[in-house]
Design an enzyme around this catalytic site. Sequence first.
Site, PDB file in Angstrom:
ATOM      1  N   SER A 379       0.836  -1.188   0.000  1.00 41.30           N
ATOM      2  CA  SER A 379       0.000   0.000   0.000  1.00 41.30           C
ATOM      3  C   SER A 379       0.874   1.242   0.000  1.00 41.30           C
ATOM      4  O   SER A 379       2.097   1.159  -0.039  1.00 41.30           O
ATOM      5  CB  SER A 379      -0.901   0.005   1.222  1.00 41.30           C
ATOM      6  OG  SER A 379      -0.101   0.172   2.377  1.00 41.30           O
ATOM      7  N   LYS A 380       0.213   2.381   0.057  1.00 41.85           N
ATOM      8  CA  LYS A 380       0.938   3.638  -0.077  1.00 41.85           C
ATOM      9  C   LYS A 380       2.035   3.815   0.961  1.00 41.85           C
ATOM     10  O   LYS A 380       3.096   4.335   0.663  1.00 41.85           O
ATOM     11  CB  LYS A 380      -0.046   4.798   0.013  1.00 41.85           C
ATOM     12  CG  LYS A 380      -0.959   4.820  -1.175  1.00 41.85           C
ATOM     13  CD  LYS A 380      -1.663   6.136  -1.331  1.00 41.85           C
ATOM     14  CE  LYS A 380      -2.572   6.109  -2.547  1.00 41.85           C
ATOM     15  NZ  LYS A 380      -3.554   4.997  -2.485  1.00 41.85           N
ATOM     16  N   ARG A 381       1.760   3.344   2.162  1.00 42.01           N
ATOM     17  CA  ARG A 381       2.769   3.592   3.189  1.00 42.01           C
ATOM     18  C   ARG A 381       4.057   2.813   2.980  1.00 42.01           C
ATOM     19  O   ARG A 381       5.063   3.032   3.629  1.00 42.01           O
ATOM     20  CB  ARG A 381       2.183   3.325   4.584  1.00 42.01           C
ATOM     21  CG  ARG A 381       2.037   1.898   4.947  1.00 42.01           C
ATOM     22  CD  ARG A 381       1.101   1.690   6.132  1.00 42.01           C
ATOM     23  NE  ARG A 381       0.462   0.404   6.040  1.00 42.01           N
ATOM     24  CZ  ARG A 381       1.018  -0.708   6.467  1.00 42.01           C
ATOM     25  NH1 ARG A 381       2.211  -0.665   7.024  1.00 42.01           N
ATOM     26  NH2 ARG A 381       0.395  -1.854   6.347  1.00 42.01           N
ATOM     27  N   GLY A 383       5.640   3.061   0.353  1.00 47.35           N
ATOM     28  CA  GLY A 383       6.345   3.782  -0.691  1.00 47.35           C
ATOM     29  C   GLY A 383       6.136   3.075  -2.001  1.00 47.35           C
ATOM     30  O   GLY A 383       5.133   2.396  -2.182  1.00 47.35           O
TER      31      GLY A 383
END
Length: 605
Positions: A379-381, A383
């Site tokens: 996911s986005k976290r 990176g």
Amino acid sequence: MAEDRRRDHVGPQPRRPKAEDESRNQGERNPGASRLCDRRQPAESHGEDGRHRHPAQARLERQGKIGPRSRCQRDGYPQAGAGPLGGRVIANNPRQDQDFRHSARRCRYKTCAAGPLARVPNCHSLRIHLSPVAIMTDNQKPVLRFAPSPTGMLHIGGARTALFNWLYARHTGGKFVLRIEDTDRERSTPQAVAAIIEGLEWLGLDWDGEITYQFSRAARHREIAEKLLAEGNAYRCYATQEELTAMREAQRAAGKPIRYDGRWRDRDPSEAPAGAPFVIRLKAPQGGETIIHDIVQGDVRFANEQLDDMILLRSDGTPTYMLAVVVDDYDMGVTHIIRGDDHLNNAARQMQLIRALGWPEVTYGHVPLIHGPDGAKLSKRHGAQAVGEYRDMGYLPETMRNYLLRLGWSHGNDEIIPTPQAIEWFNLESIGKSPARLDFKKLDNLNAHYIRETDDGALADEIAHLLGRKDPPQTLSAIGRERLIKAMPALKERAKTLVELAASAEFLFTDGAREPDAAAAKILSDDARRTLGEFLGTLEGTDWTGHALEEKARAFAEAKSLKLGQVAQPVRAALTGKTTSPPIFAMLEVLGREESLKRLTAHVL
RNA sequence: GCUCCCAUCGUCUAGCGGUCUAGGACGCGGCCCUCUCAAGGCUGAAACACCGGUUCGAGUCCGGUUGGGAGCGCCA
């Protein structure tokens, strides 16, 4: 270059002594037989009945420790039912007979002289398999596809899916086609389409023929929905959104599975509210099960009763994903679908549709998803999700192809697999079943390898590109480029990414004295600066080559009873402003006498 | 909640009933090389989730438990 790379991957692999054991059995080997059948069958393994058995087994038998019930029976295959994948193990002890459904990867019969009947080695049981590969007729070249929906960037997981499809197409000489699934008009954007194409091009995954845009085929999809309706394989459902929401909530509250209850399935069309909007749903089978012969996951069975009647055509007349994929795959001649295993459940429904239509069944391969370093879904976290980000971080496309390939696919102990080799080796059987995590350390290591393999000019171009993307943009001067090319052999051995490479080359692009960083400033003590001055004094008339300069430095150090490092480090600090760099005498040569002296004298005390 | 999938060193993985005292790679530790940093060479620590079953023999086959993941839309 391809040749070089190929040679490279073979590398000096330390041979384990174990490998030499093979010589033991060489005499008895039958080169024509399969890997399964010929496996370690020394002469002693033939009992008095002439049947094969493992030496250990023969020994035990001679010693009377095991009886005839455990004996391998090569003949008289019991007439077990063998499905397209999986099958039944037939043991001498009937209690041991077992069904298999997860054994897709174990199929090795292709090389087995015995044909689709394969014997389990060293064992008293027989196994019968038929792989989906066998179902494919010989003259039919596979058609693979990549079908992203343009709602964002090209995801790293999507990139791997594309890679697997592409590799298999190239491996088999089949086709790899691209279809943009843009039927969701709300979320699809032209930017996303561009990003996907750009990502694919950067990765070097070229597709055959024109890109198909799914939305443009809506009329065809509708036609098929009508056909299904006309044939009685689909029906109109007039349930409203509110009605369905209420239904789901009731199901959830009652702890029941959530699915459409088929309330319009068997109603007479005359009951339809006049002029009300309706959707078209597939009249899916209600009993029995739908089995997906998945090339990665094995046989996956779904009870039909838990698959509800999916919507084919929305109330506004547009096709749903389920309908569109199946129709498009059919029209495009797709034979194999390799995709993320988040689609595994969909496969069952799509198969129902395919069967309702009477179309040829495609072969599925559901690849496990890629997880972030912490094991959770990417996911986005975490990176870097989009392939473009990897590009910006300075990874080479070749690196990405190799890394992504190894994430979930393997070929023995091979790690460095350049693309030509990958095309030659790639197969569907060796795709792993368990999800993999991203490991940037390994990515770095691989990237460092491919950077070293890349030629200096190409690397200089990459750096120029990177400089151009800086804020503010910089350009690579002619002199900078010249220095860069000269220093590249030394530089590229030290960089894990292109970004690092550019940073380590930075000192080549400036003119005049360097401002030392904190660590370099520490090196440039008063003592060191005096030493530097004395050393410069000895350089009068020296050939400005790395070799000659190093000789001078060694002589100077010896005369002053200093260690070479005590001379070299201050030079490095003054010349580059940093404490680490490629071999410093070579860098003096690259910068030339004039520029070097300018930088060095600036720090002399 | 229901359905489906998965499970070997920290990570990626090899393993196809006996050759497993479980191999490789990255990472980590030590040594060598060395003008720094790398690279390279040598070397070390590090895993079969658990419980049953089948078998003379199970990391490998079967079942269960636990743990992870995915899906359950008029999204794709």
